[in-house]
Motif scaffolding. Structure first.
Motif, PDB file in Angstrom:
ATOM      1  N   TYR A   1       0.834  -1.201   0.000  1.00  0.00           N
ATOM      2  CA  TYR A   1       0.000   0.000   0.000  1.00  0.00           C
ATOM      3  C   TYR A   1       0.870   1.253   0.000  1.00  0.00           C
ATOM      4  O   TYR A   1       1.989   1.249   0.519  1.00  0.00           O
ATOM      5  CB  TYR A   1      -0.879   0.059   1.260  1.00  0.00           C
TER       6      TYR A   1
ATOM      7  N   TYR B   1       0.161   5.285   1.216  1.00  0.00           N
ATOM      8  CA  TYR B   1      -0.692   6.288   1.834  1.00  0.00           C
ATOM      9  C   TYR B   1       0.075   7.598   1.850  1.00  0.00           C
ATOM     10  O   TYR B   1       1.301   7.612   1.751  1.00  0.00           O
ATOM     11  CB  TYR B   1      -1.035   5.915   3.284  1.00  0.00           C
TER      12      TYR B   1
ATOM     13  N   PHE C   1      -5.466   7.028   2.045  1.00  0.00           N
ATOM     14  CA  PHE C   1      -5.144   5.903   1.181  1.00  0.00           C
ATOM     15  C   PHE C   1      -4.896   6.379  -0.244  1.00  0.00           C
ATOM     16  O   PHE C   1      -5.637   7.214  -0.777  1.00  0.00           O
ATOM     17  CB  PHE C   1      -6.308   4.910   1.214  1.00  0.00           C
TER      18      PHE C   1
ATOM     19  N   GLU D   1      -6.845  -1.591  -5.747  1.00  0.00           N
ATOM     20  CA  GLU D   1      -7.733  -0.464  -5.539  1.00  0.00           C
ATOM     21  C   GLU D   1      -6.918   0.824  -5.518  1.00  0.00           C
ATOM     22  O   GLU D   1      -5.767   0.817  -5.098  1.00  0.00           O
ATOM     23  CB  GLU D   1      -8.517  -0.587  -4.227  1.00  0.00           C
TER      24      GLU D   1
ATOM     25  N   GLN E   1      -1.638  -3.875   8.951  1.00  0.00           N
ATOM     26  CA  GLN E   1      -0.700  -3.310   7.991  1.00  0.00           C
ATOM     27  C   GLN E   1       0.454  -2.677   8.746  1.00  0.00           C
ATOM     28  O   GLN E   1       0.261  -1.960   9.713  1.00  0.00           O
ATOM     29  CB  GLN E   1      -1.391  -2.259   7.112  1.00  0.00           C
TER      30      GLN E   1
ATOM     31  N   ASP F   1     -16.347  -3.419   9.090  1.00  0.00           N
ATOM     32  CA  ASP F   1     -16.304  -4.688   9.812  1.00  0.00           C
ATOM     33  C   ASP F   1     -15.019  -4.914  10.589  1.00  0.00           C
ATOM     34  O   ASP F   1     -14.843  -5.967  11.199  1.00  0.00           O
ATOM     35  CB  ASP F   1     -16.565  -5.863   8.854  1.00  0.00           C
ATOM     36  N   TYR F   2     -14.164  -3.906  10.576  1.00  0.00           N
ATOM     37  CA  TYR F   2     -12.899  -4.096  11.285  1.00  0.00           C
ATOM     38  C   TYR F   2     -12.342  -2.728  11.606  1.00  0.00           C
ATOM     39  O   TYR F   2     -12.270  -1.865  10.739  1.00  0.00           O
ATOM     40  CB  TYR F   2     -11.950  -4.872  10.379  1.00  0.00           C
TER      41      TYR F   2
ATOM     42  N   ILE G   1      -9.192  -0.441  13.707  1.00  0.00           N
ATOM     43  CA  ILE G   1      -7.833  -0.502  14.219  1.00  0.00           C
ATOM     44  C   ILE G   1      -7.478   0.844  14.847  1.00  0.00           C
ATOM     45  O   ILE G   1      -7.875   1.894  14.340  1.00  0.00           O
ATOM     46  CB  ILE G   1      -6.807  -0.795  13.098  1.00  0.00           C
TER      47      ILE G   1
ATOM     48  N   ARG H   1     -12.891  -6.527  15.752  1.00  0.00           N
ATOM     49  CA  ARG H   1     -13.837  -6.839  14.687  1.00  0.00           C
ATOM     50  C   ARG H   1     -15.222  -6.319  15.062  1.00  0.00           C
ATOM     51  O   ARG H   1     -15.542  -6.166  16.235  1.00  0.00           O
ATOM     52  CB  ARG H   1     -13.892  -8.345  14.446  1.00  0.00           C
TER      53      ARG H   1
ATOM     54  N   ILE I   1     -11.618  -0.734   8.202  1.00  0.00           N
ATOM     55  CA  ILE I   1     -11.462  -1.532   6.975  1.00  0.00           C
ATOM     56  C   ILE I   1     -12.815  -2.142   6.656  1.00  0.00           C
ATOM     57  O   ILE I   1     -13.561  -2.531   7.540  1.00  0.00           O
ATOM     58  CB  ILE I   1     -10.434  -2.656   7.171  1.00  0.00           C
TER      59      ILE I   1
ATOM     60  N   SER J   1     -13.839  -3.074  -0.387  1.00  0.00           N
ATOM     61  CA  SER J   1     -12.397  -3.302  -0.370  1.00  0.00           C
ATOM     62  C   SER J   1     -12.037  -4.040   0.912  1.00  0.00           C
ATOM     63  O   SER J   1     -12.441  -3.643   1.985  1.00  0.00           O
ATOM     64  CB  SER J   1     -11.666  -1.979  -0.426  1.00  0.00           C
ATOM     65  N   ASN J   2     -11.276  -5.080   0.801  1.00  0.00           N
ATOM     66  CA  ASN J   2     -10.938  -5.837   1.997  1.00  0.00           C
ATOM     67  C   ASN J   2      -9.942  -5.130   2.889  1.00  0.00           C
ATOM     68  O   ASN J   2     -10.012  -5.232   4.100  1.00  0.00           O
ATOM     69  CB  ASN J   2     -10.361  -7.189   1.581  1.00  0.00           C
ATOM     70  N   TYR J   3      -8.998  -4.412   2.306  1.00  0.00           N
ATOM     71  CA  TYR J   3      -7.858  -4.012   3.113  1.00  0.00           C
ATOM     72  C   TYR J   3      -7.507  -2.533   3.101  1.00  0.00           C
ATOM     73  O   TYR J   3      -6.572  -2.140   3.769  1.00  0.00           O
ATOM     74  CB  TYR J   3      -6.630  -4.818   2.665  1.00  0.00           C
ATOM     75  N   LYS J   4      -8.235  -1.726   2.399  1.00  0.00           N
ATOM     76  CA  LYS J   4      -7.955  -0.299   2.407  1.00  0.00           C
ATOM     77  C   LYS J   4      -8.300   0.282   3.771  1.00  0.00           C
ATOM     78  O   LYS J   4      -9.387   0.069   4.302  1.00  0.00           O
ATOM     79  CB  LYS J   4      -8.796   0.400   1.339  1.00  0.00           C
ATOM     80  N   LEU J   5      -7.358   0.999   4.359  1.00  0.00           N
ATOM     81  CA  LEU J   5      -7.584   1.651   5.638  1.00  0.00           C
ATOM     82  C   LEU J   5      -8.125   3.054   5.410  1.00  0.00           C
ATOM     83  O   LEU J   5      -7.568   3.814   4.628  1.00  0.00           O
ATOM     84  CB  LEU J   5      -6.287   1.750   6.430  1.00  0.00           C
TER      85      LEU J   5
END
Lengths: 113, 114
Positions: free
Chosen positions: A33, A35, A45, A56, A102, B31-32, B34, B51, B93, B98-102
């Motif tokens: 990634y 950022y 992002f 993405e 991450q 759903d997540y 951090i 979660r 997230i 998107s699964n992993y974009k913060l």
């Protein structure tokens, strides 16, 4: 402990010039990634990369931006023609396929004059 | 649209006190979550995650609480130490395909006074 590294720590460039920011992700990670963080603002992002392709990208990541994984260890962000508003801290991050965590590098401060 | 924001931009506490940093989110599909800590001149550092199917999670000196009813997230730091001084970001997230974009919130600056 493995860590993400980034070079250079600080890059000064003139408007219109091309810059390449480099990152070495953690070796067994598969997700990469970029950022950015404009001074005093939140982390935003830019792009995610998996399996040698972009998975993405954000609205910020326009045609002036590109990413590449030229070999098995490096992950680069290229800005073709820098603008003043590209001045920011750019963070690389990587993650594995087992968790959402991450790991961020220390960042490259890009100053466009 | 999606957004993650923080209630307070700064928080100042005495060493040894407990700190509570709050965060509001608007995307109910997230759903997540951090919490990240960012010290001056460094990249964000993972602290703790939770979660969406959980209400509480504890780590070492830190606890994250999630209230999905009011879309509120908090980070509690017990016995705050000077080394805890940093900017704290909540991030989410998921919820947008998107699964992993913060997606980060704006950040709260925590200052611990000795």
């Amino acid at each position: 402990e493995p860590e993400v590294t980034q070079t250079p720590s600080h890059q000064v460039t003139q408007m219109g010039q091309e810059v390449i920011l480099r990152c070495v992700p953690i070796s067994n990670h598969l997700y990469f990634y970029w950022y950015r963080q404009i001074l005093g603002q939140k982390v935003e992002f830019l792009v995610s990369f998996y399996n040698n392709e972009i998975s993405e990208k954000s609205e910020i990541f326009d045609d002036q931006f590109s990413v590449e994984r030229p070999d098995g260890s490096n992950f680069t962000l290229k800005i073709r023609s820098t603008k003043l508003e590209d001045s920011a801290m750019y963070f690389c991050a990587s993650g594995d396929s087992y968790s959402y965590e991450q790991y961020f590098g220390p960042g490259t401060r890009l100053t466009v004059t | 649209g999606e957004s993650v924001g923080l209630h307070l931009p700064t928080l100042s506490v005495q060493e040894g006190d407990n700190s509570i940093i709050n965060c509001a989110y608007s995307n109910s599909a997230s759903d997540y979550f951090i919490w990240y800590k960012q010290e001056s001149g460094k990249g964000p550092q993972f602290i703790i995650d939770i979660r969406s199917n959980m209400d509480k999670r504890q780590g070492q000196r830190v606890t994250v609480l999630l209230n999905k009813t009011v879309k509120h997230l908090s980070l509690q730091i017990a016995a705050t130490q000077p080394g805890d001084s940093a900017v704290y970001f909540c991030a989410e997230i998921g919820g947008g395909g998107s699964n992993y974009k913060l997606t980060f919130g704006k950040g709260t600056l925590l200052t611990v006074n000795p």
